[in-house]
Design an enzyme around this catalytic site. Structure first.
Site, PDB file in Angstrom:
ATOM      1  N   GLY A   1       0.780  -1.234   0.000  1.00 60.78           N
ATOM      2  CA  GLY A   1       0.000   0.000   0.000  1.00 60.78           C
ATOM      3  C   GLY A   1       0.808   1.278   0.000  1.00 60.78           C
TER       4      GLY A   1
ATOM      5  N   GLY B   1       1.189   3.377  -5.972  1.00 60.63           N
ATOM      6  CA  GLY B   1       0.203   2.946  -6.946  1.00 60.63           C
ATOM      7  C   GLY B   1      -1.191   2.711  -6.415  1.00 60.63           C
TER       8      GLY B   1
ATOM      9  CE1 TYR C   1       1.318  -9.866 -12.267  1.00 61.75           C
ATOM     10  CE2 TYR C   1       0.041  -9.840 -14.308  1.00 61.75           C
ATOM     11  CZ  TYR C   1       0.292  -9.329 -13.042  1.00 61.75           C
ATOM     12  OH  TYR C   1      -0.480  -8.302 -12.557  1.00 61.75           O
TER      13      TYR C   1
END
Length: 249
Positions: free
Chosen positions: A14, A17, A150
């Site tokens: 956090g 972005g 990914y």
């Protein structure tokens, strides 16, 4: 703006972005927020940006033991949690022939193993009701070149949103997922690409988005606020795709 008034929340990854934007929104909506990050400079910047309403501390998103430490830190500070946004992740894009075991294991650790064991570690401090939001990706749905590992990690996380929903709803814990498309965040600057390659990739991605633009971190934060709030009390095991229509092509 009080959609999260009185709620206590944890946001992993956090400090920049989407995570940082969501933390700021949570605070604006009345929540107390704990935020994790890994980069000392980003952690310090997030502390300044979020102010005294946020508890910002370092954590290793891919280390199992660290997840227990996160739960203890948050539990000691807040007692119980009402919302969790599991946002920390690593985006490593390579052709199949360039993958090695170390890189593969890192992606699995940060994007799958860490989140799973964080949920486990948080069970004792989740309120009834509580909301968990997993940040997955449209890559779980697309056959995009160079995204094999990914995409596999995000597909696993998306599956987890459904299976954990079935298991945890009896405790009053809702689990849902958001799947963002390309978003304007520092992520793309971390891919190790030169300017010309990065520009070419950006142009190529834009050509695949019907909305003809990248999304904004604030647009993802809007969705997470909804899932964390009581407005989504009947929403369980769902996925919200936020990609400007990219996955519909």
């Amino acid at each position: 703006m009080s959609r999260l008034k009185g709620k206590k929340a944890l946001i992993t990854g956090g400090t920049t972005g989407i995570g940082l934007e969501t933390a700021a929104r949570f605070i604006a909506e009345g929540a107390r927020v704990a935020v994790t990050g890994s980069n000392p400079a980003n952690i310090e910047q997030a502390r300044k940006a979020l102010g005294p309403s946020a508890l910002v501390f370092r954590a290793d998103a891919g280390n199992v033991a660290s997840q227990k430490d996160v739960a203890k830190t948050v539990g000691d500070a807040f007692g119980k949690l009402d919302a969790v946004f599991i946002n920390a992740g690593v985006a490593d894009f390579r052709p199949v022939e360039q993958w090695d075991e170390a890189g593969f294991d890192r992606s699995i650790a940060v994007n799958v193993k860490g989140p799973y064991f964080l949920v486990q570690a948080l069970l004792s401090i989740l309120n009834d009701p509580a909301s968990i939001v997993l940040n997955t990706s449209i890559n779980a749905h697309l056959g995009m070149p160079n995204s094999s590992v990914y995409a596999a990690t995000k597909a696993a996380l998306l599956s987890m949103a459904k299976t954990l929903s079935g298991e945890l709803i009896g405790r009053g814990v809702r689990v849902n997922a958001i799947s963002p498309g390309p978003i304007e965040t520092p992520l793309y600057g971390k891919l190790g690409l030169g300017k010309s390659d990065l520009d070419a990739m950006t142009k190529s991605i834009l050509g695949q988005i019907p909305a003809a633009r990248f999304g904004k971190a604030s647009e993802i934060a809007d969705a997470v606020v909804f899932f964390a709030s009581d407005e989504s009390a009947f929403t369980v095991g769902s996925e919200l795709v936020i990609d400007g229509g990219m996955s519909n092509l």
